[in-house]
Design a protein around this motif. Structure first.
Motif, mmCIF file in Angstrom:
data_model
loop_
_atom_site.group_PDB
_atom_site.id
_atom_site.type_symbol
_atom_site.label_atom_id
_atom_site.label_comp_id
_atom_site.label_asym_id
_atom_site.label_seq_id
_atom_site.Cartn_x
_atom_site.Cartn_y
_atom_site.Cartn_z
ATOM 1 N N GLY A 255 6.781 -7.498 -4.200
ATOM 2 C CA GLY A 255 7.022 -8.797 -3.574
ATOM 3 C C GLY A 255 6.824 -8.693 -2.074
ATOM 4 N N PRO A 256 7.405 -9.611 -1.330
ATOM 5 C CA PRO A 256 7.269 -9.583 0.127
ATOM 6 C C PRO A 256 7.796 -8.274 0.714
ATOM 7 C CG PRO A 256 8.132 -11.692 -0.590
ATOM 8 C CD PRO A 256 8.151 -10.781 -1.787
ATOM 9 N N PHE A 257 7.057 -7.746 1.703
ATOM 10 C CA PHE A 257 7.467 -6.481 2.315
ATOM 11 C C PHE A 257 6.888 -6.346 3.710
ATOM 12 C CE2 PHE A 257 3.348 -5.400 0.575
ATOM 13 C CZ PHE A 257 2.812 -4.481 1.470
ATOM 14 N N GLN A 258 7.389 -5.339 4.425
ATOM 15 C CA GLN A 258 6.876 -4.925 5.722
ATOM 16 C C GLN A 258 6.637 -3.425 5.648
ATOM 17 O OE1 GLN A 258 6.627 -7.009 8.751
ATOM 18 N NE2 GLN A 258 6.701 -8.545 7.124
ATOM 19 N N GLY A 259 5.489 -2.966 6.094
ATOM 20 C CA GLY A 259 5.171 -1.540 6.071
ATOM 21 C C GLY A 259 3.790 -1.312 5.506
ATOM 22 N N LYS A 260 3.509 -0.049 5.198
ATOM 23 C CA LYS A 260 2.208 0.319 4.639
ATOM 24 C C LYS A 260 2.042 -0.249 3.238
ATOM 25 C CE LYS A 260 1.722 4.696 7.111
ATOM 26 N NZ LYS A 260 1.546 6.146 6.965
ATOM 27 N N VAL A 261 0.798 -0.270 2.759
ATOM 28 C CA VAL A 261 0.547 -0.735 1.394
ATOM 29 C C VAL A 261 1.444 0.043 0.441
ATOM 30 C CG1 VAL A 261 -1.804 -1.481 1.867
ATOM 31 C CG2 VAL A 261 -1.401 0.837 1.051
ATOM 32 N N ALA A 262 1.774 -0.582 -0.685
ATOM 33 C CA ALA A 262 2.785 -0.015 -1.573
ATOM 34 C C ALA A 262 2.339 -0.030 -3.018
ATOM 35 C CB ALA A 262 4.082 -0.821 -1.426
ATOM 36 N N CYS A 263 3.078 0.686 -3.833
ATOM 37 C CA CYS A 263 2.875 0.639 -5.279
ATOM 38 C C CYS A 263 3.063 -0.811 -5.727
ATOM 39 C CB CYS A 263 3.889 1.525 -5.987
ATOM 40 S SG CYS A 263 3.845 3.254 -5.470
ATOM 41 N N ILE A 264 2.220 -1.263 -6.626
ATOM 42 C CA ILE A 264 2.287 -2.657 -7.053
ATOM 43 C C ILE A 264 3.258 -2.849 -8.215
ATOM 44 C CG2 ILE A 264 0.974 -4.591 -8.018
ATOM 45 C CD1 ILE A 264 -1.430 -3.538 -6.413
ATOM 46 N N ARG A 265 3.232 -1.954 -9.184
ATOM 47 C CA ARG A 265 4.094 -2.089 -10.364
ATOM 48 C C ARG A 265 4.871 -0.800 -10.587
ATOM 49 N NH1 ARG A 265 2.880 -6.682 -13.326
ATOM 50 N NH2 ARG A 265 1.017 -7.733 -12.565
#
Length: 158
Positions: free
Chosen positions: A58-68
């Motif tokens: 969902g919404p976040f701040q930071g580097k790209v992240a795991c999606i699931r």
């Protein structure tokens, strides 16, 4: 400034941001941004929403992240499946840790509930080992409780 004072002030800021807004995603976005800006030594702050028995970014701040993230996997999946806060001093020692960002060393994950059912988790990562203590947990739990009450007050349904 003490942590209690810091979290009291942060709570007031979150309350001002979300109390009049009915959109849960918009509130997640603003809470993520505020926490990322205000918390020291964090490199990622965001929400994973529980959709069809898995956590979805969902919404976040930071580097790209795991999606699931599957329920029960990693710190986030464990928090969601157990419906309890996970505070981890060293994520590398956490069995099944999912390393979305190899620079993360500590993590705290708090379930977000609606009508006692987990609908999302708030995930906060830090580059510092042992970054989160019981004062951080208590302050963040109050913010999550506020978020839950705002959803209820606005008639959000799951």
């Amino acid at each position: 400034m003490t942590k209690n004072t810091f979290y009291r002030d942060l709570y007031k800021q979150v309350e001002a941001l979300i109390s009049d807004e009915t959109d849960v995603i918009a509130n997640m976005a603003n809470v993520s941004a505020l926490l990322f800006e205000q918390l020291a030594d964090v490199n990622w702050v965001g929400f994973y929403r529980l959709i069809d028995d898995e956590l979805v970014l969902g919404p976040f701040q930071g580097k790209v992240a795991c999606i699931r993230i599957p329920l029960g996997r990693g710190v986030c999946g464990t928090a969601a499946s157990k419906n309890e806060v996970q505070r981890v001093a060293d994520v590398h020692a956490f069995d099944g840790h999912i390393a979305c960002d190899a620079s993360s060393n500590a993590e705290i994950v708090l379930p977000l509930r609606l009508n006692e059912k987990v609908i999302a988790v708030l995930d906060i990562d830090s580059i510092a080992f042992n970054r989160f203590d019981s004062d951080d947990q208590a302050g963040l739990e109050k913010i999550i409780s506020l978020f839950e009450n705002v959803m209820i007050n606005h008639g959000v349904v799951n």
